[in-house]
Design a protein around this motif. Structure first.
Motif, PDB file in Angstrom:
ATOM      1  N   GLU A  68      -7.734   5.615  -9.636  1.00  0.00           N
ATOM      2  CA  GLU A  68      -8.113   4.643  -8.604  1.00  0.00           C
ATOM      3  C   GLU A  68      -8.917   5.334  -7.517  1.00  0.00           C
ATOM      4  OE1 GLU A  68      -5.193   1.981  -6.974  1.00  0.00           O
ATOM      5  OE2 GLU A  68      -3.899   2.281  -8.719  1.00  0.00           O
TER       6      GLU A  68
ATOM      7  N   HIS B  76      -0.148   9.047  -1.167  1.00  0.00           N
ATOM      8  CA  HIS B  76      -1.294   9.942  -1.359  1.00  0.00           C
ATOM      9  C   HIS B  76      -1.713  10.572  -0.024  1.00  0.00           C
ATOM     10  CE1 HIS B  76      -2.665   9.464  -5.562  1.00  0.00           C
ATOM     11  NE2 HIS B  76      -1.912   8.363  -5.491  1.00  0.00           N
TER      12      HIS B  76
ATOM     13  N   LEU C 267      -9.432   4.234  -4.551  1.00  0.00           N
ATOM     14  CA  LEU C 267      -8.725   4.127  -3.270  1.00  0.00           C
ATOM     15  C   LEU C 267      -7.685   5.237  -3.105  1.00  0.00           C
ATOM     16  CD1 LEU C 267      -8.252   0.279  -2.804  1.00  0.00           C
ATOM     17  CD2 LEU C 267      -9.873   1.799  -1.663  1.00  0.00           C
ATOM     18  N   ASP C 268      -7.091   5.705  -4.199  1.00  0.00           N
ATOM     19  CA  ASP C 268      -6.168   6.837  -4.120  1.00  0.00           C
ATOM     20  C   ASP C 268      -6.920   8.091  -3.686  1.00  0.00           C
ATOM     21  OD1 ASP C 268      -4.079   5.247  -4.921  1.00  0.00           O
ATOM     22  OD2 ASP C 268      -3.986   6.032  -6.966  1.00  0.00           O
TER      23      ASP C 268
ATOM     24  N   GLU D 255      -7.028  12.426 -10.012  1.00  0.00           N
ATOM     25  CA  GLU D 255      -7.303  11.009 -10.308  1.00  0.00           C
ATOM     26  C   GLU D 255      -8.006  10.888 -11.661  1.00  0.00           C
ATOM     27  OE1 GLU D 255      -6.327   8.116  -8.907  1.00  0.00           O
ATOM     28  OE2 GLU D 255      -5.103   9.432  -7.664  1.00  0.00           O
TER      29      GLU D 255
ATOM     30  N   TYR E  11      -9.647   8.156  -1.931  1.00  0.00           N
ATOM     31  CA  TYR E  11      -9.963   7.975  -0.510  1.00  0.00           C
ATOM     32  C   TYR E  11      -8.751   8.316   0.360  1.00  0.00           C
ATOM     33  CZ  TYR E  11     -14.224   5.411  -1.833  1.00  0.00           C
ATOM     34  OH  TYR E  11     -15.437   5.042  -2.339  1.00  0.00           O
ATOM     35  N   ALA E  12      -7.577   7.879  -0.043  1.00  0.00           N
ATOM     36  CA  ALA E  12      -6.360   8.183   0.715  1.00  0.00           C
ATOM     37  C   ALA E  12      -6.100   9.684   0.738  1.00  0.00           C
ATOM     38  CB  ALA E  12      -5.166   7.437   0.121  1.00  0.00           C
TER      39      ALA E  12
ATOM     40  N   LEU F  74       0.796  -1.232   0.000  1.00  0.00           N
ATOM     41  CA  LEU F  74       0.000   0.000   0.000  1.00  0.00           C
ATOM     42  C   LEU F  74       0.830   1.285   0.000  1.00  0.00           C
ATOM     43  CD1 LEU F  74      -2.794  -1.083   2.501  1.00  0.00           C
ATOM     44  CD2 LEU F  74      -2.907  -1.094   0.013  1.00  0.00           C
TER      45      LEU F  74
ATOM     46  N   ASP G 177       1.588   3.244  -2.349  1.00  0.00           N
ATOM     47  CA  ASP G 177       0.934   4.287  -3.142  1.00  0.00           C
ATOM     48  C   ASP G 177      -0.115   5.028  -2.316  1.00  0.00           C
ATOM     49  OD1 ASP G 177       0.205   5.751  -5.499  1.00  0.00           O
ATOM     50  OD2 ASP G 177      -1.536   4.433  -5.670  1.00  0.00           O
ATOM     51  N   LYS G 178      -0.886   4.292  -1.512  1.00  0.00           N
ATOM     52  CA  LYS G 178      -1.923   4.923  -0.687  1.00  0.00           C
ATOM     53  C   LYS G 178      -1.293   5.778   0.398  1.00  0.00           C
ATOM     54  CE  LYS G 178      -4.455   2.449  -3.253  1.00  0.00           C
ATOM     55  NZ  LYS G 178      -3.870   2.555  -4.554  1.00  0.00           N
ATOM     56  N   TRP G 179      -0.182   5.319   0.988  1.00  0.00           N
ATOM     57  CA  TRP G 179       0.511   6.117   1.993  1.00  0.00           C
ATOM     58  C   TRP G 179       1.076   7.400   1.395  1.00  0.00           C
ATOM     59  CZ3 TRP G 179      -0.356   5.714   6.849  1.00  0.00           C
ATOM     60  CH2 TRP G 179      -0.712   4.495   7.395  1.00  0.00           C
TER      61      TRP G 179
END
Length: 131
Positions: free
Chosen positions: A98, A43, A100-101, A86, A103-104, A37, A39-41
């Motif tokens: 994405e 973001h 989820l990106d 995004e 959301y992050a 994760l 990438d999410k961190w």
């Protein structure tokens, strides 16, 4: 526009950096790509940093904007910027859109806003106390 950038220099600078990083191609062997994760961190940290930059500028501008109005506007700006970027990434052949990106991005912006408001309120109480 120049006056806005001068007053909100860190917010403007970080917004520009985030835009550039969001539309640039990702190298094939990106560092830390094996971290779960990551990438999410990234973001989360970018958009939390964007909000903190806005609060830092507000503090140094001695802005008289209502704290709650400022908090909501800055959080919305960061979240909408994340969503827009995004969508832009989805229009490229080398990046993807994405949810989820997004959301992050939003979680980072909201959490940073809550922390900044709390710190602002605590500092205000500390400054008002008689010595």
């Amino acid at each position: 526009m120049r006056d806005f950038i001068r007053r909100w220099k860190w917010l403007s600078l970080l917004t520009g950096v985030i835009i550039i990083l969001s539309v640039a191609p990702i190298p094939d062997n990106a560092p830390l790509e094996d971290v779960p994760l990551i990438d999410k961190w990234v973001h989360f940290v970018m958009y939390a940093g964007l909000v903190f930059a806005g609060w830092f500028d507000r503090m140094h501008n001695k802005s008289t904007l209502n704290i709650w109005l400022f908090a909501v506007a800055l959080c919305l700006f960061a979240s909408l910027l994340g969503g827009l970027l995004e969508l832009v990434q989805g229009c490229t052949s080398f990046r993807s859109c994405e949810l989820l990106d997004f959301y992050a991005d939003t979680i980072g912006a909201v959490l940073a806003t809550l922390i900044a408001v709390l710190v602002h309120r605590l500092l205000g109480v500390v400054r008002r106390r008689p010595s």
